[in-house]
Design an enzyme around this catalytic site. Structure first.
Site, PDB file in Angstrom:
ATOM      1  N   ASP A  11      67.686 -29.258  65.720  1.00 17.97           N
ATOM      2  CA  ASP A  11      67.837 -27.744  65.776  1.00 17.97           C
ATOM      3  C   ASP A  11      66.953 -27.161  64.684  1.00 17.97           C
ATOM      4  O   ASP A  11      67.253 -27.575  63.286  1.00 17.97           O
ATOM      5  CB  ASP A  11      69.383 -27.378  65.441  1.00 17.97           C
ATOM      6  CG  ASP A  11      69.664 -26.169  65.459  1.00 17.97           C
ATOM      7  OD1 ASP A  11      68.893 -25.402  65.393  1.00 17.97           O
ATOM      8  OD2 ASP A  11      71.041 -25.696  65.513  1.00 17.97           O
ATOM      9  N   TYR A 226      78.691 -29.657  55.808  1.00 14.75           N
ATOM     10  CA  TYR A 226      78.353 -29.085  57.021  1.00 14.75           C
ATOM     11  C   TYR A 226      77.106 -28.282  57.228  1.00 14.75           C
ATOM     12  O   TYR A 226      76.697 -27.495  56.723  1.00 14.75           O
ATOM     13  CB  TYR A 226      79.713 -27.907  57.487  1.00 14.75           C
ATOM     14  CG  TYR A 226      79.306 -27.397  58.935  1.00 14.75           C
ATOM     15  CD1 TYR A 226      79.894 -28.381  60.115  1.00 14.75           C
ATOM     16  CD2 TYR A 226      78.747 -26.447  59.090  1.00 14.75           C
ATOM     17  CE1 TYR A 226      79.580 -27.834  61.104  1.00 14.75           C
ATOM     18  CE2 TYR A 226      78.560 -25.896  60.420  1.00 14.75           C
ATOM     19  CZ  TYR A 226      79.000 -26.672  61.627  1.00 14.75           C
ATOM     20  OH  TYR A 226      78.597 -26.328  62.983  1.00 14.75           O
ATOM     21  N   LYS A 229      76.456 -29.507  64.010  1.00 14.68           N
ATOM     22  CA  LYS A 229      76.809 -30.602  64.744  1.00 14.68           C
ATOM     23  C   LYS A 229      75.882 -31.803  65.386  1.00 14.68           C
ATOM     24  O   LYS A 229      74.638 -31.160  64.945  1.00 14.68           O
ATOM     25  CB  LYS A 229      77.661 -30.344  66.048  1.00 14.68           C
ATOM     26  CG  LYS A 229      79.163 -30.457  65.853  1.00 14.68           C
ATOM     27  CD  LYS A 229      79.461 -32.153  65.737  1.00 14.68           C
ATOM     28  CE  LYS A 229      81.272 -32.140  65.606  1.00 14.68           C
ATOM     29  NZ  LYS A 229      81.546 -33.449  65.221  1.00 14.68           N
TER      30      LYS A 229
HETATM   31  P1  13P Z   1      74.903 -26.079  66.045  1.00 12.73           P
HETATM   32  O1  13P Z   1      75.193 -27.697  65.441  1.00 12.73           O
HETATM   33  O2  13P Z   1      74.473 -26.347  67.725  1.00 12.73           O
HETATM   34  O3  13P Z   1      73.724 -25.456  65.337  1.00 12.73           O
HETATM   35  O4  13P Z   1      76.208 -25.263  66.019  1.00 12.73           O
HETATM   36  C1  13P Z   1      76.572 -25.030  64.763  1.00 12.73           C
HETATM   37  C2  13P Z   1      77.903 -24.125  65.139  1.00 12.73           C
HETATM   38  O5  13P Z   1      78.453 -24.010  63.972  1.00 12.73           O
HETATM   39  C3  13P Z   1      78.249 -23.595  66.331  1.00 12.73           C
HETATM   40  O6  13P Z   1      79.596 -22.912  66.322  1.00 12.73           O
HETATM   41 MG    MG Z   2      72.418 -24.155  65.362  1.00 13.96          MG
HETATM   42 MG    MG Z   3      72.800 -27.317  68.558  1.00 13.25          MG
END
Ligand code: 13P
Ligand code: MG
Ligand code: MG
Ligand code: 13P
Length: 362
Positions: A11, A226, A229
């Site tokens: 990402d 964090y 994900k």
């Molecule tokens: P991503 O991991 O897809 O960037 O999503 C992060 C997030 O907090 C979605 O609510």
């Molecule tokens: Mg993202």
């Molecule tokens: Mg993502």
């Protein structure tokens, strides 16, 4: 000739929140990989699932090849610069270090790679998911390679009848174990049902050929905080000694709950969608998965079939939306909310710290 298929994803920024990356970033990635076609790469395919850019590359350099990982890293780096220029959200989100040392493992991107001797008609299926984690593949991998109620070939096809080997990673304890199916199916299930700890990394035929590989990198554990994900990808071989394509994609016709929705802290259904529909919007979801099935000859990829665009997955989407309604009704309560150890958002400890002094002994 041995061919390597590498799927490396990250990402690096997205439009309007965490919904989708930009077309300009995808164009930049295609241009970068096109420059290496006929040199480092035999062929490639660039796509995205939600905000995750997916670089599928074929080559002869083997797995963990420095030049392939560098190419992916440089492509993501340039893409992240463009994301910054475009003001995209979370530009460079998954690029966790500036010190590239020849391998993207542990640097943020997710990686799945397999090297094999091509069959006369090689079938490669790429799964790419957003708003979830690697262990989301535990259930479908079990169904594909070990459940005869899903995979008729386990019963009917002598080439599948011996079963498969599962390489399971303890993603918190940094160790792995290999289990045989059908002999050790119950032991396998005892582990991989614990999706917060164990993730299936690879599946092999009993004779040793690679059958499937998933990315199991845990971005937040690498970063220690964090950062989004892990949004995994997976490669699976199909037909002639492997489950049929139809058997491999069938588990997604029955949506199941996985972790990783909204802020990486909620449980939700995984919804199979067409490439163009991988735009997780409602509550940043529901979590999405796309599936592209390729034929490959001497490393050259066909135009893929966008498997989940098929009408036979309409019911799965409807069901997943209903499951999403049920889960959303719980708001900030479990089981929609994940237990503390699984939540990816780090603000909860701060709230708990604030309240700590006000707790009284019972
Ligand atoms: P991503 O991991 O897809 O960037 O999503 C992060 C997030 O907090 C979605 O609510
Ligand atoms: Mg993202
Ligand atoms: Mg993502
Ligand atoms: P064919 O007989 O068309 O090869 O089909 C076998 C199969 O893979 C069915 O899923």
């Amino acid at each position: 000739m041995k061919t390597t298929v590498s799927l490396i994803k990250a990402d690096i920024g997205s439009i309007g929140g965490h919904i989708r990356t930009s077309d300009e970033i995808l164009d930049l990635c295609k241009k970068k990989l096109q420059e290496e076609k006929g040199k480092l790469l035999i062929d490639f395919y660039v796509t995205r699932c939600g905000d995750d850019v997916e670089l599928l590359m074929t080559h002869e350099s083997g797995v963990d090849a420095k030049e392939i990982h560098s190419l992916a890293w440089d492509t993501f780096k340039e893409g992240a610069e463009l994301a910054k220029e475009q003001g995209l959200y979370g530009a460079g989100q998954d690029l966790l270090s500036d010190a590239f040392s020849g391998n993207v493992r542990g640097m943020g991107p997710g990686i799945c790679e397999m090297e094999f001797e091509e069959r006369p008609a090689e079938v490669i299926i790429a799964f790419m998911a957003d708003k979830t984690e690697a262990s989301a593949f535990n259930l479908p991998l079990y169904e594909m390679f070990a459940n005869p109620f899903n995979t008729a070939g386990l019963v009917l096809d002598p080439k599948l009848h011996d079963g498969f080997k599962f390489e399971v990673h303890d993603v918190k304890g940094s160790r792995k174990i290999i289990l045989d199916t059908p002999e050790e199916s119950y032991d396998l299930l005892a582990l991989i049902g614990l999706t917060d700890i164990y993730a299936v990394k690879r599946v092999y035929r009993k004779s040793g050929e690679i059958s499937a590989v998933a990315s199991t990198e845990k971005v937040n554990m690498i970063a220690g905080r964090y950062v989004g994900k892990d949004d995994p990808a997976m490669l699976v071989r199909a037909q002639s000694g492997y489950p049929a394509t139809g058997e491999i994609v069938n588990p997604f016709a029955r949506p199941f709950f996985i972790a990783g929705w909204m802020r990486g802290s909620h449980r939700g259904p995984i919804m199979p969608v067409a490439e163009k529909d991988a735009n997780p919007s409602r509550f940043d979801g529901p979590p999405r998965i796309i599936c592209l099935s390729f034929s490959m000859k001497n490393g050259v990829l066909s135009t893929p079939v966008d498997v989940f665009s098929d009408v036979s997955f309409d019911n799965a989407r409807r069901q997943a939306n209903e499951m999403a309604d049920y889960m959303r009704r719980h708001g900030p309560f479990q089981p929609h909310l994940l237990p503390p150890g699984e939540m990816e958002y780090t603000t909860l400890p701060e709230v708990m710290k604030k309240l700590e002094s006000r707790f009284e002994k019972l």
